[in-house]
Design a protein around this motif. Structure first.
Motif, PDB file in Angstrom:
ATOM      1  N   SER A   4      -3.214   6.787  10.546  1.00  0.00           N
ATOM      2  CA  SER A   4      -4.232   7.816  10.362  1.00  0.00           C
ATOM      3  C   SER A   4      -5.180   7.421   9.237  1.00  0.00           C
ATOM      4  O   SER A   4      -6.347   7.734   9.261  1.00  0.00           O
ATOM      5  CB  SER A   4      -3.574   9.151  10.052  1.00  0.00           C
ATOM      6  N   TRP A   5      -4.661   6.694   8.247  1.00  0.00           N
ATOM      7  CA  TRP A   5      -5.542   6.350   7.131  1.00  0.00           C
ATOM      8  C   TRP A   5      -6.550   5.286   7.511  1.00  0.00           C
ATOM      9  O   TRP A   5      -7.490   5.022   6.796  1.00  0.00           O
ATOM     10  CB  TRP A   5      -4.782   5.963   5.880  1.00  0.00           C
ATOM     11  N   ILE A   6      -6.351   4.678   8.663  1.00  0.00           N
ATOM     12  CA  ILE A   6      -7.376   3.756   9.142  1.00  0.00           C
ATOM     13  C   ILE A   6      -8.366   4.495  10.009  1.00  0.00           C
ATOM     14  O   ILE A   6      -9.569   4.443   9.794  1.00  0.00           O
ATOM     15  CB  ILE A   6      -6.737   2.618   9.951  1.00  0.00           C
ATOM     16  N   ALA A  44      -4.386  12.946   6.614  1.00  0.00           N
ATOM     17  CA  ALA A  44      -4.498  11.733   5.802  1.00  0.00           C
ATOM     18  C   ALA A  44      -4.550  12.114   4.331  1.00  0.00           C
ATOM     19  O   ALA A  44      -4.896  13.232   3.980  1.00  0.00           O
ATOM     20  CB  ALA A  44      -5.760  10.990   6.187  1.00  0.00           C
ATOM     21  N   PHE A  45      -4.189  11.156   3.487  1.00  0.00           N
ATOM     22  CA  PHE A  45      -4.385  11.362   2.059  1.00  0.00           C
ATOM     23  C   PHE A  45      -5.881  11.275   1.759  1.00  0.00           C
ATOM     24  O   PHE A  45      -6.671  10.788   2.573  1.00  0.00           O
ATOM     25  CB  PHE A  45      -3.659  10.282   1.253  1.00  0.00           C
ATOM     26  N   SER A  46      -6.266  11.707   0.593  1.00  0.00           N
ATOM     27  CA  SER A  46      -7.683  11.652   0.221  1.00  0.00           C
ATOM     28  C   SER A  46      -8.126  10.199   0.081  1.00  0.00           C
ATOM     29  O   SER A  46      -7.312   9.289  -0.056  1.00  0.00           O
ATOM     30  CB  SER A  46      -7.890  12.374  -1.109  1.00  0.00           C
ATOM     31  N   HIS A  95       0.837  -1.206   0.000  1.00  0.00           N
ATOM     32  CA  HIS A  95       0.000   0.000   0.000  1.00  0.00           C
ATOM     33  C   HIS A  95       0.874   1.260   0.000  1.00  0.00           C
ATOM     34  O   HIS A  95       0.647   2.193  -0.789  1.00  0.00           O
ATOM     35  CB  HIS A  95      -0.902  -0.043   1.239  1.00  0.00           C
ATOM     36  N   GLU A  96       1.896   1.282   0.868  1.00  0.00           N
ATOM     37  CA  GLU A  96       2.772   2.460   0.932  1.00  0.00           C
ATOM     38  C   GLU A  96       3.546   2.639  -0.383  1.00  0.00           C
ATOM     39  O   GLU A  96       3.773   3.762  -0.818  1.00  0.00           O
ATOM     40  CB  GLU A  96       3.749   2.347   2.110  1.00  0.00           C
ATOM     41  N   ILE A  97       3.944   1.534  -1.006  1.00  0.00           N
ATOM     42  CA  ILE A  97       4.630   1.629  -2.295  1.00  0.00           C
ATOM     43  C   ILE A  97       3.681   2.229  -3.342  1.00  0.00           C
ATOM     44  O   ILE A  97       4.107   2.963  -4.230  1.00  0.00           O
ATOM     45  CB  ILE A  97       5.183   0.253  -2.734  1.00  0.00           C
ATOM     46  N   GLY A  98       2.401   1.946  -3.181  1.00  0.00           N
ATOM     47  CA  GLY A  98       1.400   2.581  -4.053  1.00  0.00           C
ATOM     48  C   GLY A  98       1.432   4.105  -3.912  1.00  0.00           C
ATOM     49  O   GLY A  98       1.368   4.839  -4.898  1.00  0.00           O
ATOM     50  N   HIS A  99       1.568   4.595  -2.672  1.00  0.00           N
ATOM     51  CA  HIS A  99       1.679   6.047  -2.469  1.00  0.00           C
ATOM     52  C   HIS A  99       2.932   6.594  -3.146  1.00  0.00           C
ATOM     53  O   HIS A  99       2.920   7.696  -3.680  1.00  0.00           O
ATOM     54  CB  HIS A  99       1.727   6.376  -0.973  1.00  0.00           C
ATOM     55  N   VAL A 100       4.029   5.808  -3.108  1.00  0.00           N
ATOM     56  CA  VAL A 100       5.265   6.231  -3.792  1.00  0.00           C
ATOM     57  C   VAL A 100       4.998   6.322  -5.287  1.00  0.00           C
ATOM     58  O   VAL A 100       5.301   7.319  -5.943  1.00  0.00           O
ATOM     59  CB  VAL A 100       6.423   5.244  -3.532  1.00  0.00           C
ATOM     60  N   ALA A 111      -6.933   8.646  -3.072  1.00  0.00           N
ATOM     61  CA  ALA A 111      -5.520   8.274  -3.009  1.00  0.00           C
ATOM     62  C   ALA A 111      -5.371   6.946  -2.267  1.00  0.00           C
ATOM     63  O   ALA A 111      -4.591   6.075  -2.672  1.00  0.00           O
ATOM     64  CB  ALA A 111      -4.706   9.371  -2.319  1.00  0.00           C
ATOM     65  N   GLU A 112      -6.122   6.773  -1.188  1.00  0.00           N
ATOM     66  CA  GLU A 112      -6.031   5.525  -0.421  1.00  0.00           C
ATOM     67  C   GLU A 112      -6.520   4.335  -1.246  1.00  0.00           C
ATOM     68  O   GLU A 112      -5.947   3.262  -1.200  1.00  0.00           O
ATOM     69  CB  GLU A 112      -6.834   5.627   0.875  1.00  0.00           C
ATOM     70  N   ARG A 113      -7.581   4.552  -2.008  1.00  0.00           N
ATOM     71  CA  ARG A 113      -8.093   3.463  -2.849  1.00  0.00           C
ATOM     72  C   ARG A 113      -7.078   3.081  -3.917  1.00  0.00           C
ATOM     73  O   ARG A 113      -6.863   1.898  -4.181  1.00  0.00           O
ATOM     74  CB  ARG A 113      -9.399   3.888  -3.518  1.00  0.00           C
TER      75      ARG A 113
HETATM   76 ZN   LIG Z   1      -2.286   5.153   2.662  1.00  0.00          ZN
END
Ligand SMILES: [Zn+2]
Length: 368
Positions: A323-325, A280-282, A232-237, A285-287
């Motif tokens: 925070s995203w949870i 938190a990200f939007s 998931h974090e790599i997705g944010h990258v 973005a999380e999806r």
């Molecule tokens: Zn996230």
């Protein structure tokens, strides 16, 4: 001539390789960790890479006939770098990457200038989304390098957070992160570390810096939960969400700082780091990051049900939970979405072997 450790990228895949290097009459010799001579770069062929964000020196070599690869070597050892500089001309690279970088810098300067004008009309969040794709990768890496000490300090207070370095745990993490990095096709090298803190948290800075808190590893019920969070974090990258957040929170100071290339210690960097932790990200973005994480698990190891299960097992009442949870009430919906994405698709290998998982759980027995 004594050698030193260095980091090598072969220019074909983005995998980071630990190597040993030493100086010989015929050139700079590069050895694999098991002592095999991988290649020798003639001194006259060695070029310095401009704008390297890390400690020490980054170099490449002029292309060999018939090769399009642009290999890269990062040397942290200052004394070795000085010895090398005495033998090699170390002129700046005129390679493709440098030309691309220069072109991007020009585009970026134009975009930044246009943003200052556009700011008054469409507002900062919209601008962040539009200019982030134009920021050169090297610039994003420099920003991440400047934010790294800020983040460690803001979580650690008087004693900035340390990196966990127990060797077997580091090896297990590097194996997982390496597989995910190869599958992810990122624009920046991935730098994953575990930080010695009991908080159940993980986050991604701009420039490929990903942090997993030890508290999350200790709280996880198995490697799939940790692997899912990492994916998931790599997705944010991949989608440069950290960069967008930095542009939003750093505002004009950040935009100007990137144009003039001076990040370190600036107010904008402090603000950007704080915002990344606190907000938190939007939801979109999380999806996006969830979907990317599921893909990585299916391609490179792990069971996406681990990522889904994370919301129920770790999300509820964990100290300092992500925070995203906590900020998204729709956890059940997200869990369903992840299971839906993974349904009917072939599973790959487990994220980690049982031995690797044991090693990862003990990674913070040594820190530095
Ligand atoms: Zn996230």
């Amino acid at each position: 001539m004594p050698g030193t450790a260095a980091v090598y990228y072969d220019g074909l895949v983005s995998r980071r390789q630990a190597v040993e290097i030493s100086l010989h009459p015929e050139g700079l010799a590069i050895f694999t960790p098991d002592g095999r001579l991988a290649t020798t770069w003639p001194y006259a062929a060695i070029r310095r890479i401009e704008g390297f964000a890390g400690e020490g020196l980054a170099i490449t070599r002029t292309p060999e006939p018939g090769s399009a690869a642009e290999p890269r070597l990062e040397i942290a050892d200052q004394r070795f770098a000085a010895d090398l500089a005495a033998r090699a001309p170390l002129t700046l690279t005129q390679g493709m990457a440098a030309r691309r970088e220069r072109r991007n810098v020009v585009l970026w300067a134009i975009a930044a200038a246009a943003s200052l004008v556009g700011l008054a009309y469409i507002g900062l969040p919209a601008i962040a989304g539009r200019v982030a794709p134009l920021v050169p990768a090297g610039m994003e890496e420099r920003l991440g390098a400047a934010m790294d000490p800020q983040i460690r300090q803001q979580f650690g207070g008087a004693t900035p957070l340390k990196t966990c370095t127990n060797p077997e745990g580091v090896a297990a993490l590097a194996d997982l992160a390496g597989r995910y990095e190869r599958a992810a096709g990122l624009h920046v090298p991935l730098r994953v570390v575990v930080l010695d803190h009991r908080m159940v948290n993980a986050f991604a800075l701009p420039g490929g810096y990903v942090y997993v808190m030890n508290g999350l590893i200790q709280r996880a019920r198995g490697p799939d939960e940790v692997a899912g969070v990492l994916g998931h974090e790599i997705g944010h990258v991949r989608y440069r969400h950290g960069l967008q957040s930095a542009i939003q929170s750093g505002g004009l100071g950040f935009l100007l700082g990137t144009v003039f290339g001076d990040f370190a210690g600036g107010t904008a960097v402090v603000l950007a780091s704080r915002a990344l932790i606190q907000s938190a990200f939007s939801r979109d973005a999380e999806r996006q990051a969830d979907a990317f994480g599921v893909d990585l698990m299916l391609k490179a190891g792990g069971n996406p049900e681990g990522l889904a299960g994370f919301f129920t097992s770790l999300g509820a009442g964990a100290p300092g939970a992500l925070s995203w949870i906590t900020s998204h009430p729709a956890n059940a919906e997200r869990e369903r979405a992840i299971l839906e994405m993974a349904r009917g698709r072939a599973r790959s290998a487990p994220a980690l072997t049982p031995e690797q998982w044991t090693a990862l759980r003990a990674i913070c027995q040594k820190t530095e």
